[in-house]
Motif scaffolding. Structure first.
Motif, PDB file in Angstrom:
ATOM      1  N   CYS A 111       0.727  -1.428  -0.106  1.00 13.25           N
ATOM      2  CA  CYS A 111       0.157   0.192  -0.111  1.00 13.25           C
ATOM      3  C   CYS A 111       0.728   1.723   0.011  1.00 13.25           C
ATOM      4  N   SER A 112       0.611   2.551  -1.029  1.00 13.82           N
ATOM      5  CA  SER A 112       1.361   3.632  -0.722  1.00 13.82           C
ATOM      6  C   SER A 112       0.152   4.461  -0.844  1.00 13.82           C
ATOM      7  N   LEU A 113       0.851   5.613  -1.312  1.00 10.02           N
ATOM      8  CA  LEU A 113      -0.207   6.821  -1.460  1.00 10.02           C
ATOM      9  C   LEU A 113      -0.897   7.103  -2.552  1.00 10.02           C
ATOM     10  N   SER A 114      -0.422   5.981  -3.608  1.00 12.36           N
ATOM     11  CA  SER A 114      -0.568   6.216  -5.027  1.00 12.36           C
ATOM     12  C   SER A 114      -2.322   5.690  -4.935  1.00 12.36           C
ATOM     13  N   LEU A 118      -7.897  19.136  -1.152  1.00 17.30           N
ATOM     14  CA  LEU A 118      -7.737  17.399  -0.286  1.00 17.30           C
ATOM     15  C   LEU A 118      -6.601  16.640  -0.550  1.00 17.30           C
ATOM     16  N   ILE A 119      -5.192  16.719  -0.141  1.00 14.05           N
ATOM     17  CA  ILE A 119      -4.580  15.958  -0.501  1.00 14.05           C
ATOM     18  C   ILE A 119      -3.949  14.424   0.674  1.00 14.05           C
ATOM     19  N   PRO A 120      -4.035  13.817  -0.235  1.00 15.91           N
ATOM     20  CA  PRO A 120      -3.730  12.442   0.196  1.00 15.91           C
ATOM     21  C   PRO A 120      -1.843  12.656   0.949  1.00 15.91           C
ATOM     22  N   VAL A 121      -1.362  12.605   2.215  1.00 15.41           N
ATOM     23  CA  VAL A 121      -0.119  12.860   2.192  1.00 15.41           C
ATOM     24  C   VAL A 121       0.098  12.118   3.123  1.00 15.41           C
ATOM     25  N   ARG A 122      -0.269  10.571   3.711  1.00 15.55           N
ATOM     26  CA  ARG A 122       0.836   9.083   4.330  1.00 15.55           C
ATOM     27  C   ARG A 122      -0.819   8.458   4.459  1.00 15.55           C
ATOM     28  N   VAL A 123       0.300   6.973   4.720  1.00 17.67           N
ATOM     29  CA  VAL A 123      -1.073   5.707   4.901  1.00 17.67           C
ATOM     30  C   VAL A 123       0.078   5.228   5.917  1.00 17.67           C
ATOM     31  N   ARG A 124      -1.187   4.750   6.737  1.00 22.45           N
ATOM     32  CA  ARG A 124      -0.161   4.094   8.212  1.00 22.45           C
ATOM     33  C   ARG A 124      -1.207   2.712   8.006  1.00 22.45           C
TER      34      ARG A 124
END
Length: 186
Positions: free
Chosen positions: A84-87, A177-183
């Motif tokens: 999983c990544s920001l993409s 809105l911009i996704p900046v991180r996944v966790r």
């Protein structure tokens, strides 16, 4: 009758006695000023110092290090690693507006809803950056938020509220809105 220990011989002495019955040493009494000084030290120095130390330790244990903008999710024990990544995260739609629902004085705030799409194969936590722009496209205000708090977002669409997540600035006209991180939360 309360007892205390003699500072010279260690024997038990009544607090109301003027001298120790064992060795004859005078019993020292605390004066009002001495008692107030001790109380002052405890209340205004020791207790706040203890609280400050507790908060510093608590903060250091709960604060995360600043994330990189493309941080990959950490995996819980026992689960296979995912890619999983920001993409894998996108903002499908967003409806926002600035409203003023106060009657006595202006109190303009952001109200809206957005739909986030998780294209990852597993639930993942997502951090979003919300940016407010003026008419010329210059950023005026920004804030980062976790729309699902400390919960993972299941694959697919996730709808969340944007109400009051960005402080209004006069002249603000658009929001992004911009996704900046996944966790991955455990």
């Amino acid at each position: 009758m309360s007892l205390t220990r003699c500072k010279d011989c260690g024997g038990s002495v009544s607090k109301s006695a003027k001298a120790c019955p064992h060795c004859g040493a005078p019993v020292k009494r605390r004066g009002v000023i001495s008692s107030l000084a001790r109380l002052f030290i405890i209340v205004f120095l020791i207790i706040p110092l203890g609280i400050a130390i507790f908060l510093a330790v608590y903060d250091s244990r709960t604060k995360e290090s600043p994330p990189a903008a493309t941080e990959i999710a950490t995996q819980p024990r026992g689960q296979p690693a995912t890619s999983c990544s920001l993409s894998d995260i996108s903002i499908k739609s967003m409806k926002v507006r600035f409203v003023d629902e106060c009657r006595a004085s202006p109190c303009i705030y952001l109200k809206g809803v957005a739909v986030l799409t998780n294209a990852c194969s597993v639930p993942i936590g997502v951090q979003i950056k919300i940016i407010g722009y003026d008419k010329s496209g210059s950023p005026m205000a920004t804030r980062e938020l976790w729309p699902a708090s400390t919960s993972n977002i299941s694959p697919g669409d996730y709808t969340f509220s944007l109400d009051q997540w960005l402080d209004y600035q006069p002249g603000m006209e658009s929001v992004e809105l911009i996704p900046v991180r996944v966790r991955q939360w455990r």
